[in-house]
Design a protein around this motif. Structure first.
Motif, short mmCIF file in Angstrom:
data_model
loop_
_atom_site.label_atom_id
_atom_site.label_comp_id
_atom_site.label_asym_id
_atom_site.label_seq_id
_atom_site.Cartn_x
_atom_site.Cartn_y
_atom_site.Cartn_z
N GLU A 1 -0.39 33.58 55.88
CA GLU A 1 -0.08 34.43 57.02
C GLU A 1 -1.34 34.64 57.87
OE1 GLU A 1 2.69 37.79 56.64
OE2 GLU A 1 2.60 37.42 54.48
N GLU A 2 -1.16 34.63 59.17
CA GLU A 2 -2.30 34.76 60.08
C GLU A 2 -2.39 36.19 60.60
OE1 GLU A 2 -1.83 31.79 63.09
OE2 GLU A 2 -2.51 30.18 61.77
N TYR A 3 -3.60 36.75 60.51
CA TYR A 3 -3.86 38.11 60.95
C TYR A 3 -5.06 38.15 61.89
CZ TYR A 3 -0.71 39.99 57.37
OH TYR A 3 0.40 40.30 56.63
N VAL A 4 -5.05 39.15 62.74
CA VAL A 4 -6.22 39.49 63.54
C VAL A 4 -6.79 40.78 62.95
CG1 VAL A 4 -7.08 40.15 65.82
CG2 VAL A 4 -5.29 38.41 65.61
N LEU A 5 -8.08 40.80 62.77
CA LEU A 5 -8.74 41.98 62.21
C LEU A 5 -9.77 42.49 63.20
CD1 LEU A 5 -10.03 42.44 58.59
CD2 LEU A 5 -11.52 42.98 60.51
N VAL A 6 -9.70 43.77 63.49
CA VAL A 6 -10.70 44.43 64.33
C VAL A 6 -11.53 45.34 63.42
CG1 VAL A 6 -11.12 45.95 66.30
CG2 VAL A 6 -9.17 44.38 66.32
N GLY A 7 -12.81 45.05 63.32
CA GLY A 7 -13.70 45.85 62.49
C GLY A 7 -14.50 46.83 63.33
N LEU A 8 -14.43 48.09 62.99
CA LEU A 8 -15.19 49.14 63.67
C LEU A 8 -16.27 49.65 62.74
CD1 LEU A 8 -15.72 51.40 65.80
CD2 LEU A 8 -13.91 52.71 64.68
N GLN A 9 -17.52 49.54 63.16
CA GLN A 9 -18.64 49.98 62.34
C GLN A 9 -18.81 51.48 62.47
OE1 GLN A 9 -19.94 47.62 60.54
NE2 GLN A 9 -21.21 49.05 59.37
N ARG A 10 -18.79 52.16 61.34
CA ARG A 10 -19.01 53.61 61.34
C ARG A 10 -20.40 53.97 60.83
NH1 ARG A 10 -13.86 56.96 58.93
NH2 ARG A 10 -13.08 57.75 60.92
N ARG A 11 -20.87 53.23 59.84
CA ARG A 11 -22.18 53.52 59.26
C ARG A 11 -22.81 52.23 58.79
NH1 ARG A 11 -23.50 55.43 53.89
NH2 ARG A 11 -21.26 55.58 53.48
N GLY A 12 -24.12 52.14 58.94
CA GLY A 12 -24.81 50.92 58.55
C GLY A 12 -24.94 49.95 59.72
N THR A 13 -25.79 48.93 59.54
CA THR A 13 -26.04 47.95 60.59
C THR A 13 -25.96 46.54 60.02
OG1 THR A 13 -28.42 48.17 60.21
CG2 THR A 13 -27.46 49.49 61.99
N PRO A 14 -24.75 46.06 59.71
CA PRO A 14 -24.62 44.72 59.13
C PRO A 14 -24.85 43.63 60.18
CG PRO A 14 -22.47 45.61 59.58
CD PRO A 14 -23.45 46.71 59.87
N ARG A 15 -25.10 42.41 59.71
CA ARG A 15 -25.15 41.23 60.57
C ARG A 15 -23.85 40.46 60.41
NH1 ARG A 15 -29.61 40.31 57.72
NH2 ARG A 15 -28.95 38.18 57.17
N VAL A 16 -23.27 40.08 61.52
CA VAL A 16 -22.02 39.33 61.51
C VAL A 16 -22.28 37.95 62.09
CG1 VAL A 16 -19.64 39.23 62.36
CG2 VAL A 16 -20.65 41.43 61.76
N VAL A 17 -21.78 36.91 61.40
CA VAL A 17 -21.95 35.53 61.85
C VAL A 17 -20.58 34.89 61.98
CG1 VAL A 17 -22.99 33.29 61.38
CG2 VAL A 17 -24.14 35.39 60.60
N ALA A 18 -20.26 34.40 63.18
CA ALA A 18 -19.07 33.58 63.38
C ALA A 18 -19.47 32.14 63.15
CB ALA A 18 -18.52 33.78 64.79
N GLN A 19 -19.03 31.56 62.03
CA GLN A 19 -19.58 30.29 61.59
C GLN A 19 -19.20 29.12 62.49
OE1 GLN A 19 -18.60 29.90 57.45
NE2 GLN A 19 -19.83 31.65 56.86
#
Length: 328
Positions: A77-95
């Motif tokens: 199944e295909e999903y769209v996910l929207v991530g909202l950062q509340r705390r912390g400073t992660p690094r995100v990489v779109a490969q």
């Protein structure tokens, strides 16, 4: 109903596997490598369902999380996910694109279950993830692909509205009825489509979607300004640079006028305060003033018409001990 699952339920040595399985159940499969810290790893996920939307609030210790092509076949199944950062400073990489960016609290990122990405948390994080079925988001695949993995700053454009909205929605999701949940899900989907159009710099959304997005913005404006006795259709229209006539047209589909909507929201907030039990019971007059009723008589009449009893009677009823509970 909110379902909360925490790694505190298991021994420290089992927490990594337990959390990876929990992520698979609430999101989809990921490769997860956990970073060692001074304390045992700890994480939790609080999950709610609003119509087709699944809203998760994730608390996690340091970890490296990735979604690769190899995992796609396990989650058809295909999903769209929207991530909202509340705390912390992660690094995100779109490969696929190689984009890498650090997220700040309030920022968002759009990801898909069929697109590879990676996130690195070197510190504890809190993230709100909103998942919706891919067909629900009326955005072309080419447009969605170009947006995937790019960090959306929470203080820019429409994100200034959507970021606090999603955060608040995650906190209050369990309080909504199924009917309200369905309506909120439609509003979120419309706003996400509008956000995508804004990010791409063109207007591909239809008039109905744009109207629903505007209506949601107006509702938030009303909720933020309920305490202002001067809140009126005229002031609302002026704040949104539209005519009063167009404002009334937007509310025709709601089954009530703008003024009735304001009155209903004020009465709901007053009722909630009058329900409150505790050593300091607010007076009826202070509750009325706090929610935009300068005249107590008008408030009492409106409250009785809505709930069948006076504000004082409602408060006295709420202050009675619950059945089966002995009075002190």
């Amino acid at each position: 109903m909110t379902v909360i699952v925490s790694t505190d339920q298991v021994t420290p040595r089992d927490r990594h596997a337990f959390f990876a399985d929990l992520v698979m159940q609430t999101h989809f499969r990921h490769n997860m490598n956990f970073l060692e810290g001074p304390r045992p790893f700890s994480a939790s996920i609080a999950s709610n369902q609003l119509g087709p939307l699944r809203i998760n609030t994730v608390l996690s210790g340091p970890a490296h999380v990735s979604r690769t092509h190899r995992l796609f076949s396990h989650d058809p199944e295909e999903y769209v996910l929207v991530g909202l950062q509340r705390r912390g400073t992660p690094r995100v990489v779109a490969q696929d694109s190689g984009q890498e960016a650090a997220m700040r609290p309030g920022d968002m990122v759009i990801l898909t279950s069929y697109g590879p990405y990676a996130s690195v948390y070197t510190e504890p994080v809190e993230i709100v993830s909103v998942m919706l079925p891919r067909p629900a988001l009326l955005v072309p695949d080419s447009d969605l692909h170009s947006l995937t993995g790019g960090v959306i700053r929470g203080d820019e454009g429409l994100a200034r509205l959507l970021s606090p909205f999603l955060s608040r929605l995650a906190d209050t999701a369990a309080a909504h009825t199924a009917e309200v949940g369905e309506q909120l899900a439609r509003n979120v989907t419309d706003l996400l489509a509008t956000l995508c159009a804004e990010r791409l710099g063109h207007d591909r959304i239809d008039a109905e979607t744009a109207q629903r997005a505007l209506l949601l913005r107006i509702r938030f404006f009303i909720n933020r300004n309920l305490a202002d006795p001067g809140l009126s259709p005229e002031s609302i229209a002026r704040a949104h640079s539209i005519s009063t006539r167009y404002l009334h047209k937007l509310f025709q589909g709601e089954g009530m006028t703008v003024s009735r909507w304001i009155l209903r929201r004020r009465l709901e907030e007053c009722r909630r305060e009058l329900d409150r039990r505790g050593p300091r019971t607010p007076t009826v007059s202070s509750v009325a003033r706090r929610w935009g009723f300068p005249h107590l008589a008008h408030f009492s009449r409106a409250f009785r018409a809505a709930y069948g009893m006076s504000p004082r009677e409602w408060q006295e009823r709420s202050s009675l001990p619950a059945p089966g509970v002995a009075a002190a």
